[in-house]
Design a protein around this motif. Structure first.
Motif, PDB file in Angstrom:
ATOM      1  N   LEU A 178       0.818  -1.219   0.000  1.00  0.00           N
ATOM      2  CA  LEU A 178       0.000   0.000   0.000  1.00  0.00           C
ATOM      3  C   LEU A 178       0.847   1.263   0.000  1.00  0.00           C
ATOM      4  CD1 LEU A 178      -2.723  -1.130   2.567  1.00  0.00           C
ATOM      5  CD2 LEU A 178      -2.881  -1.106   0.056  1.00  0.00           C
ATOM      6  N   GLY A 179       2.098   1.153   0.357  1.00  0.00           N
ATOM      7  CA  GLY A 179       2.986   2.315   0.377  1.00  0.00           C
ATOM      8  C   GLY A 179       3.621   2.643  -0.960  1.00  0.00           C
ATOM      9  N   TYR A 180       3.264   1.929  -1.994  1.00  0.00           N
ATOM     10  CA  TYR A 180       3.890   2.115  -3.302  1.00  0.00           C
ATOM     11  C   TYR A 180       2.961   2.731  -4.353  1.00  0.00           C
ATOM     12  CZ  TYR A 180       7.939  -0.543  -1.771  1.00  0.00           C
ATOM     13  OH  TYR A 180       9.057  -0.964  -1.114  1.00  0.00           O
ATOM     14  N   ALA A 181       1.961   3.474  -3.924  1.00  0.00           N
ATOM     15  CA  ALA A 181       1.057   4.108  -4.893  1.00  0.00           C
ATOM     16  C   ALA A 181       1.817   5.164  -5.688  1.00  0.00           C
ATOM     17  CB  ALA A 181      -0.125   4.714  -4.159  1.00  0.00           C
ATOM     18  N   PRO A 182       1.552   5.364  -6.975  1.00  0.00           N
ATOM     19  CA  PRO A 182       0.543   4.658  -7.760  1.00  0.00           C
ATOM     20  C   PRO A 182       1.017   3.265  -8.172  1.00  0.00           C
ATOM     21  CG  PRO A 182       1.704   6.177  -9.187  1.00  0.00           C
ATOM     22  CD  PRO A 182       2.254   6.362  -7.796  1.00  0.00           C
ATOM     23  N   TRP A 183       0.039   2.400  -8.351  1.00  0.00           N
ATOM     24  CA  TRP A 183       0.317   1.069  -8.849  1.00  0.00           C
ATOM     25  C   TRP A 183       0.261   1.068 -10.365  1.00  0.00           C
ATOM     26  CZ3 TRP A 183      -3.553  -2.256  -5.518  1.00  0.00           C
ATOM     27  CH2 TRP A 183      -3.070  -2.350  -4.209  1.00  0.00           C
ATOM     28  N   PHE A 184       0.833   0.012 -10.933  1.00  0.00           N
ATOM     29  CA  PHE A 184       0.683  -0.271 -12.353  1.00  0.00           C
ATOM     30  C   PHE A 184       0.123  -1.684 -12.446  1.00  0.00           C
ATOM     31  CE2 PHE A 184       3.586   3.167 -12.262  1.00  0.00           C
ATOM     32  CZ  PHE A 184       3.467   3.828 -13.471  1.00  0.00           C
ATOM     33  N   LEU A 185      -0.879  -1.883 -13.299  1.00  0.00           N
ATOM     34  CA  LEU A 185      -1.459  -3.206 -13.511  1.00  0.00           C
ATOM     35  C   LEU A 185      -0.988  -3.740 -14.856  1.00  0.00           C
ATOM     36  CD1 LEU A 185      -5.169  -2.666 -12.350  1.00  0.00           C
ATOM     37  CD2 LEU A 185      -3.199  -3.449 -11.015  1.00  0.00           C
ATOM     38  N   LYS A 186      -0.640  -5.022 -14.885  1.00  0.00           N
ATOM     39  CA  LYS A 186      -0.207  -5.647 -16.127  1.00  0.00           C
ATOM     40  C   LYS A 186      -1.432  -6.151 -16.866  1.00  0.00           C
ATOM     41  CE  LYS A 186       3.594  -8.380 -17.834  1.00  0.00           C
ATOM     42  NZ  LYS A 186       4.685  -9.279 -17.431  1.00  0.00           N
ATOM     43  N   VAL A 187      -1.773  -5.442 -17.934  1.00  0.00           N
ATOM     44  CA  VAL A 187      -2.959  -5.723 -18.736  1.00  0.00           C
ATOM     45  C   VAL A 187      -2.507  -6.110 -20.142  1.00  0.00           C
ATOM     46  CG1 VAL A 187      -5.133  -4.795 -19.617  1.00  0.00           C
ATOM     47  CG2 VAL A 187      -4.248  -4.011 -17.402  1.00  0.00           C
ATOM     48  N   ASP A 188      -2.821  -7.332 -20.552  1.00  0.00           N
ATOM     49  CA  ASP A 188      -2.430  -7.823 -21.878  1.00  0.00           C
ATOM     50  C   ASP A 188      -0.938  -7.623 -22.142  1.00  0.00           C
ATOM     51  OD1 ASP A 188      -5.062  -8.602 -22.477  1.00  0.00           O
ATOM     52  OD2 ASP A 188      -5.563  -6.593 -23.211  1.00  0.00           O
ATOM     53  N   GLY A 189      -0.122  -7.898 -21.122  1.00  0.00           N
ATOM     54  CA  GLY A 189       1.327  -7.811 -21.269  1.00  0.00           C
ATOM     55  C   GLY A 189       1.910  -6.419 -21.138  1.00  0.00           C
ATOM     56  N   GLU A 190       1.083  -5.411 -20.936  1.00  0.00           N
ATOM     57  CA  GLU A 190       1.562  -4.033 -20.800  1.00  0.00           C
ATOM     58  C   GLU A 190       1.204  -3.480 -19.431  1.00  0.00           C
ATOM     59  OE1 GLU A 190       0.779  -1.240 -23.941  1.00  0.00           O
ATOM     60  OE2 GLU A 190       0.452  -2.859 -25.367  1.00  0.00           O
ATOM     61  N   TRP A 191       2.102  -2.666 -18.874  1.00  0.00           N
ATOM     62  CA  TRP A 191       1.872  -2.043 -17.577  1.00  0.00           C
ATOM     63  C   TRP A 191       1.085  -0.755 -17.764  1.00  0.00           C
ATOM     64  CZ3 TRP A 191       2.630  -4.712 -13.319  1.00  0.00           C
ATOM     65  CH2 TRP A 191       3.558  -5.745 -13.319  1.00  0.00           C
ATOM     66  N   LYS A 192      -0.063  -0.670 -17.095  1.00  0.00           N
ATOM     67  CA  LYS A 192      -0.929   0.513 -17.172  1.00  0.00           C
ATOM     68  C   LYS A 192      -1.037   1.132 -15.778  1.00  0.00           C
ATOM     69  CE  LYS A 192      -2.736  -0.859 -21.288  1.00  0.00           C
ATOM     70  NZ  LYS A 192      -2.798  -0.220 -22.517  1.00  0.00           N
ATOM     71  N   PRO A 193      -0.879   2.467 -15.682  1.00  0.00           N
ATOM     72  CA  PRO A 193      -0.990   3.106 -14.365  1.00  0.00           C
ATOM     73  C   PRO A 193      -2.398   2.967 -13.798  1.00  0.00           C
ATOM     74  CG  PRO A 193      -0.824   4.763 -16.093  1.00  0.00           C
ATOM     75  CD  PRO A 193      -0.648   3.430 -16.750  1.00  0.00           C
ATOM     76  N   CYS A 194      -2.464   2.841 -12.488  1.00  0.00           N
ATOM     77  CA  CYS A 194      -3.735   2.678 -11.796  1.00  0.00           C
ATOM     78  C   CYS A 194      -3.637   3.388 -10.455  1.00  0.00           C
ATOM     79  CB  CYS A 194      -4.018   1.196 -11.600  1.00  0.00           C
ATOM     80  SG  CYS A 194      -5.570   0.878 -10.764  1.00  0.00           S
ATOM     81  N   LYS A 195      -4.532   4.317 -10.211  1.00  0.00           N
ATOM     82  CA  LYS A 195      -4.497   5.088  -8.973  1.00  0.00           C
ATOM     83  C   LYS A 195      -5.147   4.298  -7.839  1.00  0.00           C
ATOM     84  CE  LYS A 195      -5.748   9.556  -7.029  1.00  0.00           C
ATOM     85  NZ  LYS A 195      -6.458  10.813  -7.270  1.00  0.00           N
ATOM     86  N   LEU A 196      -4.402   4.143  -6.753  1.00  0.00           N
ATOM     87  CA  LEU A 196      -4.899   3.489  -5.548  1.00  0.00           C
ATOM     88  C   LEU A 196      -5.612   4.545  -4.712  1.00  0.00           C
ATOM     89  CD1 LEU A 196      -4.945   1.047  -3.581  1.00  0.00           C
ATOM     90  CD2 LEU A 196      -2.746   1.873  -2.717  1.00  0.00           C
ATOM     91  N   LEU A 197      -6.929   4.393  -4.539  1.00  0.00           N
ATOM     92  CA  LEU A 197      -7.699   5.369  -3.760  1.00  0.00           C
ATOM     93  C   LEU A 197      -7.656   5.067  -2.270  1.00  0.00           C
ATOM     94  CD1 LEU A 197     -10.913   5.771  -5.958  1.00  0.00           C
ATOM     95  CD2 LEU A 197      -8.883   7.243  -5.885  1.00  0.00           C
ATOM     96  N   ASN A 198      -7.679   3.770  -1.944  1.00  0.00           N
ATOM     97  CA  ASN A 198      -7.739   3.375  -0.550  1.00  0.00           C
ATOM     98  C   ASN A 198      -7.281   1.931  -0.441  1.00  0.00           C
ATOM     99  OD1 ASN A 198      -8.281   3.389   2.173  1.00  0.00           O
ATOM    100  ND2 ASN A 198     -10.425   3.994   1.953  1.00  0.00           N
TER     101      ASN A 198
END
Length: 163
Positions: A30-50
């Protein structure tokens, strides 16, 4: 990017997800926001709200995910962060993510296989090495683990290949 965990399930009906964390402290991810999600082999940024510890796991709320149906689509996605965001380690410390896939060779030059994954025990961490068969090697620097070369992606061990 370094994988710190993955989305393992949905939590509730408001879009929260359960997270399987690879960090040493359960809530360390939880201390590493923002996260990146691996979608179809590519890393996409994803904002952690809570995010928070829930029972023996972690639950998180992600930006733009507002219901269970949206959350279900994220199950299995890896969570990563850029390597430069990780804490610096001492010379004899390693991130598990760096050890996975490394070749394991005995001090006599016998190749045992590659590190598939690691797990913790009460006494020490254990390397799971996949080769012609699976081997479990205790992560004990100096005794069994003789050297680690990140550059060569090789771990040299003092281990009997027949064991």
């Amino acid at each position: 990017m370094v994988t710190l965990g993955k989305i393992s399930a949905v939590f509730g009906i408001k879009g929260w997800v359960k997270v399987f964390s690879h960090t040493h402290q359960l809530d360390g991810i939880l201390g590493y926001a923002p996260w990146f999600l691996k979608v179809d082999g590519e890393w996409k940024p994803c904002k952690l709200l809570n995010g928070q510890v829930q029972g023996k796991g972690i639950v998180a709320q992600l930006d733009g995910v507002t219901d269970r149906t949206q959350a279900e689509k994220l199950i299995g996605f890896e969570i990563g962060v850029p390597r430069e965001r990780l804490h610096k380690l001492d010379d004899d410390e390693y991130y598990w993510a760096d050890l996975i896939g490394m070749e394991v060779v005995t001090v006599n030059g016998v190749v045992l296989g590659k590190v598939d994954h690691l797990f913790e025990t009460g006494a020490n961490d254990v390397l799971v090495v996949q080769g012609e068969r699976e081997r479990l090697l205790p992560w004990v620097l100096g005794d069994f683990i003789k050297s680690v070369s990140l550059a060569e992606k090789r771990i040299t061990v003092d281990w009997d290949p027949d064991f």
